[in-house]
Design an enzyme around this catalytic site. Structure first.
Site, short mmCIF file in Angstrom:
data_model
loop_
_atom_site.label_atom_id
_atom_site.label_comp_id
_atom_site.label_asym_id
_atom_site.label_seq_id
_atom_site.Cartn_x
_atom_site.Cartn_y
_atom_site.Cartn_z
N SER A 1 13.09 -29.02 0.57
CA SER A 1 13.03 -27.77 0.78
C SER A 1 13.88 -26.86 -0.31
O SER A 1 13.84 -25.81 -0.25
CB SER A 1 13.17 -27.10 2.09
OG SER A 1 14.42 -27.36 2.43
N LYS B 1 16.66 -19.94 9.10
CA LYS B 1 16.99 -19.84 7.63
C LYS B 1 17.23 -18.21 7.57
O LYS B 1 18.17 -17.97 6.84
CB LYS B 1 15.81 -20.46 6.85
CG LYS B 1 16.23 -21.97 6.45
CD LYS B 1 15.03 -22.69 5.69
CE LYS B 1 15.25 -23.98 5.81
NZ LYS B 1 14.20 -24.34 4.87
#
Ligand SMILES: Nc1ncnc2c1ncn2[C@@H]1O[C@H](COP(=O)(O)OP(=O)(O)OP(=O)(O)O)[C@@H](O)[C@H]1O
Length: 983
Positions: A889, A932
Site C-alpha cells: 500500500s 489510516k
C-alpha cells in the site's frame, strides 16, 4: 567301669570311694523331697504325669529325641563320700536300702549337665530301657546316672549342632559311650563350706542381685525361670516353685515375688543358688559342666556370677535393640492409632459417616436439583460411577479417579439456564453505560439481540470483535453478557498449542483435567453463558493435534450441541453458549473458523473520542478506585488533550487509562500527604480542624481548597460532564476573587447546596464552610504527574523536504503514519539504481522496484529531457528501521517520494497518501481505511489520498472521523502527481 550315679540331689564322682549312700537322702529331709517323689512316681504313683509310660521323669537331662537312649552301660553304684554320709542328719526313708543304688543306669546327656535339684524330661521309647528302668524301680532303686557327654575329640563344642550330637548318641555303644561320658554326674555332695563366710555371702548376693536385674529386664528370662522353678519346686525350694508357676504372666507383682524368693534361696543354700544361676543361664554345656564340676561353693558361685553377668549384658543389649526398634515403629503406629480413633469418634458423633457413603451422598445431593433436566445418559453414567465407587478400595488410585470424575460430572449445570433478556432498549442503555462511541458496533450488537428476540434464541452466531489492543473488545464482550443477562466467562487461547486444553485429557492420565469449556460451565453454573475467547488470531500451532480444529468443534453451532470432552466422556450441549471471540488481526484467524464468525471491527479512537472516554469513563472509574472525591481533583481539558496527543497516541485507550491511573495515584498521595501535614499544625499553613474533617466525611460540605502551588485555570471546567464539578469550578473562580492574599496558599470552594448563600453572604459562608483539599492538573504541571512526553517517530518532520512523503500504514496496533525518504547515493552516466532499507518485506521491496520504474516513466513523460533516474543511484528508506514493514500500500507514496527528489520539489504540506500501484500507474484499493484516517487525523494531516475503490469504506466512517479532512480518491498516479505537486 562306671562308678557314678546321678541323683536328683547328690553329686557323685567316678573316682570317689564307695561310701554309704544315705548321704544323698539326708539332703531330702522333708517328705516333699523330690527324691522321694521321684521314687514314688516310679513306683506308679506319679500324679504329675499321666503319660508316665512314655515319658518318665528322671533326674537327668532330656535326650530330646524320639529314639530311646540305650542303657548300654550298667554302672556300678558310686561311693558317696564318707564325710557327707556322716554329716547327714535327715530322716531316712526306711524303704530304701543303700545297696540298691550301687549300680545304676547311666543316661548320656547330649546338651547340658543336669544340675542337682532340677527336673528334666526324657523320652524313653526303647522297650529294653523301659524294662530296665521298671526293673530298677522294682528293685527300689529308682536312680539313673545322668552324665553329660563329652564332645568328640577335635570338635568345637560351640559349633557342633545339637542334632548331630543326638544322632551320635544313639550310635554310641558300649565302651565308646562310656569313654564319652563326663566323669562327674549328679550324685555327689558339695564340699563343706562356711555359711557365714563374707566373701561367699557377698558373691551370692551379687548373683542374686544380678539375677534380679536380669529378671527385671528380660521377659525371656522370666519364662526361663518359670520353667526351672517349676522343677525346683519339687525339690527343696517348694515355695519358689509356687511362685515360679505364678509368674507365667510375668507381671510386676509376680516378678517381685520371684525376686523375693531368690533372696530366700540365697539365705539358706549358696551352692543351690550357684546351680540355679548356671542352670537358667544361657551358657553352653561346657560352661555349665564346669560349674557342675566345681565343688568349691565360692568358686562355683563365682563361675555362676560370670555366667549371669554375661546374661545381664546380653539382656541389656536386647533391651536397647528392642527400644530402638520400638521407637522407630511407635511413631507411625501412634499416628495410625490416633487417626483411627479420630475416625471412630467422628463416626460416633455423626460428624462423618463412612467415606464412601458420605461421598456418594454428597454427589447424589448435588445432582438431585438438576435431576429432571439432566440428560438420561448422564444420569446413567453417574449411577454407574456411584456403584463403582462403592466397590473400590478407598485407598486405591482408581477410587480417586472415579471420585474426581463424579465431582466434575455432578458439578456441571445440566440444563440450568439463565433467563435471557432480549430487551433492546435495556441493552442499548447498558452498552452506552459501559462504552462511549462505538455506534456502529453497538448497532450491530443490538441487531443481534433483536434477531435473538424474534427467534427466541441468540444461539448459532459467533461474534468476532477485531481491532487494535485497548479499543474495548473485551469490555464490550462483558457488556453484551450483561445486556443479555448471561454469565460471563473469558479465556485466552493466545499461544495455546495443546488440544487437551480445549478438549480435556483422557481420564487414564494422572492429573487429568477436563477442557476449558467444562471448566467454564462448572465455574459459571449456567449452561448458557457468554464465553469470550480472547486472542483467537494467536492460536498456537499444536504439536499434538490441531487446536484450530478443536476450536472449530467447540464453536461450530452444527457440532457443539454434542461436544465431547475427553475427560467427561459424555456429550455436553454447548449450543446455548454464546461465543464472542476477539482478535487483533482477522487475517491470522484460521479460515474455517473465520468463515463461521461475524466479524465486527473496532478501528480505534480519534482524539475527540478519547477525550470523551477519558472524561466520562476512565477518569470516573479511576477516581472511584483511588477513593478520591470529585471535588478533590480537577484535570483540565487542556491537560487531558495534552495527555492524549503527547503521551497516548495509539489507537486504543489502555495506555490512556494507565496514564490517568498514574495521575490519580499521585493525586491520592498528595492529598494524603497534605492531610497528614495538616494534622501537625505549622505556622502559616492552613489546618483542617477535626470538626471540619468530620463534617466533610459526612459528605455534606464540599468546600474545596486548591493548593496555591498549582495553577488555577481561568477557563471553566467542562460543564457537561458533571453538574457538581461545574459548580465546584465556578466556586473556585469565586473564591479566587475573595481570597486576594490567601490565594497564594489556598483557594476555597463553597458547598454546592449553599451556592446562593455564597453569593449573598460570603462572610457567613466562609465561617460555616469546611475546607477540602483539591488538586488541579493542567498542562503546566502535567509532567509532574506523568513525566516528560514520549518522543514519537511518527512526527519527525514539521515540513517535509523534497524526497520525503508521508504515507499511511495499517498495523495490528491500529493505523499509523510513516515517511518514505529518498536520497542520492551517487550520480553517473548509466548508474541508475535503487537501494532499499528499513526492514522491508518482499512485497514492499517489489513495490519499491515498481515505484522506481513507474516514477522513471512518469518523469520521462513530464520532463522528457530529465535523465535523473537513468544516471542516479538512489537510496529509499522507510523509518523506523527497527520495525519490520511489508505490504504494497505504500506504492504511490514511494513514487511520489522518488519524483519529489528527482524534481527537487517538496510535496504539498499536510498531505498523506496510501494505495497500491501497478506498473502502468493504476491505483489499487487498500485495507484499514478507518485506522489510516484516524492515524492521519492524529498527525494533523489535512489532505488524504485514497484509491477510488476505497471511497465506499471512507463514506461509512463516522462523521466525526471524517470531519475537517480533505480526501481525494484516485484511480491513476497522474491524479496524485497533480495533487502532490500542485502549487
Ligand atoms: N469506548 C469505550 N468507552 C469506555 N471505555 C472504553 C472504551 N473502549 C475501551 N475502553 C476501556 O479501555 C480499557 C481496555 O479495553 P479492553 O481491555 O476491552 O481492550 P481490548 O480491545 O480487549 O484489548 P486487547 O486486544 O489488548 O485485549 C477497558 O478498561 C475499557 O473499559
Amino acid at each position: 567301669m562306671l562308678k557314678a550315679l546321678s541323683s536328683s540331689c547328690l553329686r557323685l564322682r567316678f573316682h570317689s570311694t564307695p561310701s554309704s549312700l544315705p548321704s544323698h537322702l539326708r539332703h531330702g529331709t522333708d517328705s516333699n523331697s523330690p527324691l522321694l517323689r521321684v521314687l514314688d512316681s516310679l513306683r506308679g504313683s506319679n500324679r504329675r504325669n499321666p503319660n508316665f509310660c512314655q515319658r518318665l521323669f528322671f533326674c537327668s537331662d532330656s535326650t530330646d529325641g524320639s529314639e530311646p537312649v540305650e542303657p548300654e552301660t550298667e554302672a556300678k553304684r558310686p561311693e558317696v563320700e564318707e564325710a557327707e554320709a556322716k554329716s547327714s542328719s535327715a530322716i531316712v526313708p526306711t524303704v530304701f536300702r543303700p545297696e540298691d543304688y550301687l549300680t545304676v543306669l547311666a543316661l548320656p546327656l547330649p546338651h547340658r549337665p543336669l544340675f542337682p535339684g532340677f527336673y528334666m524330661p526324657i523320652y524313653v521309647k526303647d522297650p529294653k530301657l523301659l524294662a530296665a528302668l521298671v526293673e530298677s524301680r522294682k528293685r527300689q532303686a529308682p536312680y539313673a546316672g545322668a552324665f553329660l557327654l563329652k564332645d568328640e575329640p577335635g570338635t568345637d563344642p560351640s559349633v557342633a549342632s545339637g542334632s548331630d550330637t543326638d544322632k551320635n548318641i544313639y550310635e554310641l555303644k558300649g565302651k565308646e559311650l562310656f569313654n564319652r561320658l563326663n566323669e562327674v554326674g549328679t550324685l555327689a555332695q558339695d564340699k563343706p563350706y562356711n555359711k557365714d563366710d563374707d566373701v561367699i555371702k557377698a558373691t551370692s548376693f551379687e548373683v542374686i542381685s544380678t539375677l534380679r536385674d536380669v529378671l527385671k529386664t528380660s521377659s525371656l528370662w522370666r519364662d526361663h525361670v518359670q520353667t526351672y522353678t517349676q522343677h525346683i519346686g519339687d525339690f527343696n525350694y517348694s515355695r519358689l516353685a509356687d511362685f515360679g508357676a505364678a509368674i507365667s504372666g510375668a507381671n510386676k507383682l509376680q516378678c517381685q515375688q520371684v525376686l523375693e524368693e531368690l533372696d530366700h534361696i540365697g539365705d539358706f543354700n549358696y551352692s543351690r543358688l550357684a546351680d540355679f544361676g548356671a542352670a537358667i543361664s544361657g551358657a553352653n554345656k561346657l560352661q555349665c559342666q564346669q560349674v557342675l564340676e566345681e565343688l568349691d561353693v565360692y568358686k562355683r558361685l563365682k563361675l555362676t556370677l560370670e555366667l549371669v553377668k554375661k546374661e545381664m549384658e546380653i539382656s541389656k543389649i536386647q533391651e536397647s535393640i528392642a527400644k530402638a526398634i520400638e521407637e522407630k515403629i511407635s511413631g507411625e503406629q501412634r499416628r495410625y492409632l490416633l487417626n483411627e480413633q479420630l475416625k471412630a469418634i467422628k463416626k460416633e458423633l455423626g460428624l462423618e459417616t463412612d467415606d464412601k457413603t458420605a461421598l456418594s451422598a454428597k454427589f447424589r445431593e448435588r445432582i438431585e436439583p438438576n435431576k429432571d433436566r439432566c440428560p438420561p445418559h448422564v444420569l446413567q453414567v453417574i449411577e454407574e460411577e456411584l456403584t463403582k465407587l462403592q466397590l473400590l478400595e478407598a485407598s486405591s488410585s482408581e477410587f480417586n479417579v472415579t471420585r474426581n470424575y463424579l465431582d466434575w460430572l455432578t458439578a456441571l449445570p445440566w440444563g440450568n439456564y439463565s433467563d435471557e433478556n432480549f430487551d433492546v432498549l435495556r441493552a442499548q442503555k447498558i452498552l452506552d453505560e459501559d462504552h462511549y462511541g462505538l455506534t456502529d458496533i453497538k448497532e450491530r450488537i443490538l441487531e443481534f439481540i433483536a434477531v435473538g428476540k424474534l427467534r427466541g434464541t441468540s444461539q448459532g452466531k459467533i461474534i468476532c470483535l477485531s481491532g487494535p489492543p485497548g479499543v474495548g473488545k473485551t469490555s464490550i464482550g462483558r457488556s453484551i453478557a450483561r445486556a443479555l443477562n448471561r454469565k460471563f466467562y473469558r479465556f485466552s487461547v493466545g499461544g495455546l498449542s495443546d488440544v487437551a486444553e480445549i478438549k480435556g485429557h483422557r481420564r487414564t492420565y494422572i492429573g487429568a483435567m477436563p477442557g476449558k469449556m467444562v471448566q467454564c460451565l462448572k465455574n459459571v453454573g449456567t449452561a448458557n453463558p457468554l464465553v469470550l475467547i480472547d486472542e483467537i488470531d494467536k492460536l498456537g500451532r499444536g504439536h499434538a493435534g490441531d487446536p484450530a480444529s478443536a476450536m472449530l468443534e467447540l464453536l461450530d453451532p452444527e457440532q457443539n450441541a454434542n461436544f465431547l470432552d475427553h475427560y467427561l466422556d459424555v456429550p455436553i450441549d454447548l449450543s446455548k453458549v454464546l461465543f464472542v471471540c476477539t482478535a487483533n488481526v482477522v487475517e491470522m484467524i484460521p479460515n474455517p473458523l473465520l468463515d463461521r464468525m461475524e466479524v465486527v471491527a473496532l478501528a480505534g479512537y480519534i482524539t475527540d473520542e478519547k477525550m470523551h472516554i477519558a472524561r466520562d469513563y476512565l477518569e470516573k472509574t479511576t477516581r472511584e478506585a483511588c477513593g478520591i472525591k470529585p471535588e478533590q481533583v480537577e484535570v483540565t481539558d487542556a491537560a487531558l488533550l495534552a495527555l492524549i496527543e503527547n503521551y497516548c497516541r495509539e489507537a486504543g485507550v489502555r495506555n490512556l487509562q494507565k496514564h490517568i491511573e498514574k495521575i490519580y495515584r499521585k493525586i491520592a498521595l498528595r492529598l494524603v500527604r497534605k492531610g497528614a501535614s495538616s494534622e501537625l499544625p505549622a505556622a502559616g499553613d492552613h489546618v483542617v480542624g477535626p470538626n471540619e474533617v468530620k463534617e466533610e466525611s459526612v459528605g455534606e460540605s464540599a468546600e474545596t481548597v486548591v493548593e496555591a502551588e498549582t495553577e488555577v485555570v481561568s477557563e471553566p471546567v467542562d460543564s457537561g460532564s458533571n453538574d457538581m464539578a461545574s459548580e465546584i469550578s465556578i466556586e473556585i473562580d469565586t473564591t479566587q476573587k475573595d481570597h486576594s492574599v490567601d490565594e497564594k496558599q489556598h483557594l476555597t470552594n463553597q458547598p454546592t447546596d449553599s451556592k446562593v448563600n455564597v453569593e449573598t453572604d460570603k462572610k457567613e459562608e466562609s465561617e460555616a464552610s469546611k475546607e477540602v483539599e483539591k488538586v488541579l492538573v493542567d498542562t503546566a504541571n502535567l509532567s509532574d504527574f506523568v513525566g516528560k512526553p514520549v518522543f514519537h517517530a511518527e512526527r519527525i518532520y514539521e515540513h517535509t523536504p523534497a524526497g520525503v512523503v508521508m504515507g499511511l500504514a495499517w498495523t495490528a496496533l491500529g493505523g499509523s503514519t510513516l515517511y518514505i525518504e529518498t536520497t542520492l547515493i551517487e550520480q553517473a552516466e548509466g548508474k541508475g539504481a535503487l537501494h532499499l532499507t528499513g526492514q522491508l518485506g518482499d512485497v514492499m521491496k517489489e513495490s519499491a522496484q515498481i515505484a522506481h520504474t513507474v516514477a522513471r516513466a512518469i518523469l520521462l513523460e513530464k520532463e522528457p529531457e530529465n535523465t535523473f533516474f537513468a544516471n542516479s543511484k538512489l537510496h529509499l528508506h522507510v523509518p523506523a528501521g527497527a520495525t519490520p514493514k511489508d505490504g504494497p500500500s505504500a506504492g504511490c507514496t514511494m513514487i511520489t517520494s522518488l519524483l519529489s527528489f528527482a524534481m527537487k520539489k517538496p510535496v504539498r504540506k499536510d498531505l498523506a497518501m496510501t494505495g497500491e500501484v501497478t506498473l502502468t500507474g493504476k491505483i489499487l484499493p487498500i485495507g484499514g481505511v478507518k485506522e489510516k484516517t484516524i492515524a492521519a487525523r492524529r498527525n494533523d494531516v489535512k489532505t488524504i489520498i485514497f484509491p477510488s475503490a476505497n471511497k465506499r469504506d471512507f463514506d461509512e466512517l463516522a462523521p466525526n472521523v471524517k470531519e475537517g479532512l480533505e480526501v481525494h480518491f484516485v484511480d491513476d498516479f497522474n491524479q496524485i502527481f497533480d495533487l502532490a505537486f500542485a502549487d
